[in-house]
Design an enzyme around this catalytic site. Structure first.
Site, PDB file in Angstrom:
ATOM      1  N   HIS A  78       0.827  -1.208   0.000  1.00 12.61           N
ATOM      2  CA  HIS A  78       0.000   0.000   0.000  1.00 12.61           C
ATOM      3  C   HIS A  78       0.863   1.260   0.000  1.00 12.61           C
ATOM      4  O   HIS A  78       0.711   2.140  -0.853  1.00 12.61           O
ATOM      5  CB  HIS A  78      -0.920  -0.021   1.226  1.00 12.61           C
ATOM      6  CG  HIS A  78      -1.798   1.178   1.366  1.00 12.61           C
ATOM      7  ND1 HIS A  78      -3.123   1.181   0.980  1.00 12.61           N
ATOM      8  CD2 HIS A  78      -1.562   2.417   1.860  1.00 12.61           C
ATOM      9  CE1 HIS A  78      -3.654   2.367   1.219  1.00 12.61           C
ATOM     10  NE2 HIS A  78      -2.719   3.144   1.760  1.00 12.61           N
ATOM     11  N   GLU A  79       1.765   1.359   0.973  1.00 13.84           N
ATOM     12  CA  GLU A  79       2.597   2.551   1.071  1.00 13.84           C
ATOM     13  C   GLU A  79       3.533   2.652  -0.124  1.00 13.84           C
ATOM     14  O   GLU A  79       3.874   3.754  -0.562  1.00 13.84           O
ATOM     15  CB  GLU A  79       3.388   2.545   2.382  1.00 13.84           C
ATOM     16  CG  GLU A  79       2.546   2.501   3.656  1.00 13.84           C
ATOM     17  CD  GLU A  79       1.542   3.630   3.790  1.00 13.84           C
ATOM     18  OE1 GLU A  79       1.718   4.679   3.109  1.00 13.84           O
ATOM     19  OE2 GLU A  79       0.570   3.490   4.553  1.00 13.84           O
ATOM     20  N   HIS A 133       1.852   4.570  -2.832  1.00 15.50           N
ATOM     21  CA  HIS A 133       1.974   6.018  -2.610  1.00 15.50           C
ATOM     22  C   HIS A 133       3.327   6.522  -3.113  1.00 15.50           C
ATOM     23  O   HIS A 133       3.423   7.546  -3.792  1.00 15.50           O
ATOM     24  CB  HIS A 133       1.861   6.336  -1.116  1.00 15.50           C
ATOM     25  CG  HIS A 133       0.466   6.369  -0.578  1.00 15.50           C
ATOM     26  ND1 HIS A 133      -0.519   7.177  -1.114  1.00 15.50           N
ATOM     27  CD2 HIS A 133      -0.100   5.735   0.487  1.00 15.50           C
ATOM     28  CE1 HIS A 133      -1.643   7.021  -0.407  1.00 15.50           C
ATOM     29  NE2 HIS A 133      -1.415   6.145   0.554  1.00 15.50           N
ATOM     30  N   GLU A 184      -4.648   7.953  -2.817  1.00 14.24           N
ATOM     31  CA  GLU A 184      -5.110   6.661  -2.295  1.00 14.24           C
ATOM     32  C   GLU A 184      -5.442   5.690  -3.420  1.00 14.24           C
ATOM     33  O   GLU A 184      -5.303   4.476  -3.264  1.00 14.24           O
ATOM     34  CB  GLU A 184      -6.330   6.855  -1.389  1.00 14.24           C
ATOM     35  CG  GLU A 184      -5.998   7.374  -0.009  1.00 14.24           C
ATOM     36  CD  GLU A 184      -5.033   6.474   0.746  1.00 14.24           C
ATOM     37  OE1 GLU A 184      -5.182   5.231   0.694  1.00 14.24           O
ATOM     38  OE2 GLU A 184      -4.107   7.014   1.381  1.00 14.24           O
TER      39      GLU A 184
END
EC number: 3.4.17.19
Length: 506
Positions: free
Chosen positions: A267-268, A271, A297
């Site tokens: 997830h990160e 980003h 997001e």
């Protein structure tokens, strides 16, 4: 363009670089605060944060900034795209910030720095009462700021717009209602399914070192540039872009819950890949960031949900996982593993929620924030309201504050209006995936391969490179041909859980 206008434009861009340098220093201080600064240094660090924040604030509302806006705004048509969009963002922020007295903003910046430290302590001690006085002051400040800024229909709209330009309560209420109904309907089917994945497959210990080794391999496949970023430990995972060449991500490990760190890192990493691929010409301007929190997001959730939670992804990566974690998963098939990893069940922790229930966690926070900003609920009632909504939406009730109202860092930083971006990003991601699948017919084969570069290249072409040069809804419209549409996420969830729970099998 006249010589005077050229000179003014260059002076404005130089001023932006100066602000950007201060912001990078502030981000570095925050990163250090969240990744292991010694406890006795916290008070001093909060003072530094307050001072730097105040200086940045002053620069953004200075007479010099006012002169740039006055001189350049009338010449917008003659400016470069980068200067024009930078000017628009600076004017929007100037108009908001100018309405807040400088001393109030400095006091607020110090408050949230102190509140973040207290949040971490209170969370560790399951003690909402210790954090409550800080939250009361933060909420009072945010409501006061909204009164300075003004609003058209709903006070919460003003906060939403700061994270997702153009988004309103009216739009979210409508979209969330449709998505909530679809999720609750699908959850009933899942609960009644004859086949249920074996959850015991997840109850295997995987050391931090093994989780990190596997996750680093995945980050490399995703296209994370390790020469322009790093991975560290923290209490609450986050990504922070100091500049395009230095984008840092963090995670939290639990040996008995390997999903948390592995999917959190994916997830990160999403980003970070976004910010690492912003066009270098935007460096040093306000545009060297995500188009909005929702678009940001969409990129992290694209990698976590669309890529990392797909069966094709695990077909490709499960052998590596088995080798690294051996012998824990040697006798577990990829199908059984995949279905277990994607079990849908009621849970208390947002960042540990499954793909299906995750939006419900966001809706709970959205409804509470909306009620807070409309004066319909006070801090004294907030913990009970939180617990009641979890019981209503997910059928579970927190037994302590750490698993309940203290689980997220956002409110300690005053980030009211941020949470809806997670659900918006989820919907954006599904919509972008539909457009990508049309443009690249062999996406499933790419997901099942060891080379995800076509995905990263497509996302960079349509999303990453623009930073804030394009507005969020323009990115969505230009890339997908339509505005926000939750139907793609609803279809993705139905297709995925049909497979996981064998809903269409006799």
């Amino acid at each position: 363009m006249s010589e005077n206008l050229q000179k003014l434009e260059q002076e404005f861009l130089d001023y932006m670089k100066k602000i950007s340098a201060f912001e990078e220093a502030l981000s570095l201080v925050y990163w250090d605060l969240r990744t292991g600064a010694p406890e006795k240094g916290m008070a001093g660090r909060s003072e530094v944060i307050g001072t730097l924040s105040a200086e940045i604030f002053k620069m953004k509302v200075s007479e010099e900034m006012a002169a740039f806006i006055a001189g350049l705004w009338v010449e917008k048509a003659n400016l470069s795209d980068v200067t024009r969009r930078s000017l628009e963002e600076c004017k929007k922020e100037y108009d908001l910030n100018k309405k807040i007295p400088a001393k109030e903003y400095e006091a607020y910046s110090k408050l949230v720095a102190e509140a973040e430290t207290m949040w971490a302590t209170a969370r560790a001690n399951n003690d909402f009462a210790a954090f409550k006085p800080y939250l009361e002051k933060i909420i009072a400040s945010k409501r006061k700021f909204v009164s300075y800024w003004g609003y058209d229909e709903n006070p919460y709209d003003t906060l939403l717009d700061q994270y997702e330009p153009g988004m309103t309560v009216a739009v979210l209420d409508d979209v969330f209602a449709k998505l909530r109904e679809a999720i609750l309907t699908l959850r009933k089917k899942v609960e009644a399914a004859n086949y249920q994945p074996d959850p015991s497959l997840l109850h295997k210990h995987v050391s931090k070192a093994k989780q990190k080794e596997f996750s680093m391999r995945i980050l490399a496949k995703m296209g994370f540039d390790f020469e322009a970023g790093r991975l560290d430990d923290t209490v609450h995972p986050f990504a922070t872009g100091l500049n395009i060449g230095d984008v840092r991500i963090t995670t939290r490990y639990d040996g008995d819950n390997f999903k948390m760190a592995i999917f959190g890192i994916i997830h990160e990493g999403g980003h970070a890949i976004y910010e690492q691929n912003i066009d270098p010409k935007l460096a040093g301007t306000p545009l060297a960031n995500g188009a909005s929190m929702g678009i940001h997001e969409s990129q992290s959730l694209f990698y976590e949900i669309i890529l990392g939670s797909s069966f094709e992804f695990w077909q490709s990566n499960y052998k590596d996982f088995q080798e690294i974690t051996a012998p824990e998963f040697d006798a577990v098939s990829v199908e059984d593993f995949y279905r277990a990893v994607n079990i849908s069940e009621s849970s208390l922790i947002r960042i540990e929620a499954d793909t299906l229930t995750y939006p419900l966690h966001i809706m709970i926070r959205y409804e509470l924030e909306k009620a807070i900003m409309n004066g319909e609920i006070g801090v004294d009632e907030l913990r009970d309201a939180w617990n009641d909504k979890y019981e209503e939406y997910l059928g579970v009730r927190p037994e302590n504050d750490a698993d309940g109202i203290l689980q997220d860092i956002h409110w300690s930083g005053g980030d009211f209006g941020y949470f809806p971006s997670y659900a918006l990003g989820y919907m954006y991601a599904a919509q972008l995936f539909e457009a990508m699948s049309t443009a690249i017919p062999n996406v499933p084969e790419i997901l099942a391969s060891d080379d995800y570069s076509p995905i990263r290249i497509w996302l960079t072409e349509h999303v990453h490179q623009y930073g804030m040069l394009k507005k969020p809804l323009d990115i969505l419209q230009d890339t997908t041909g339509e505005g926000l549409n939750p139907d793609y996420l609803i279809q993705l969830l139905n297709d995925r859980y049909d497979f996981i729970y064998k809903l269409n099998e006799a």
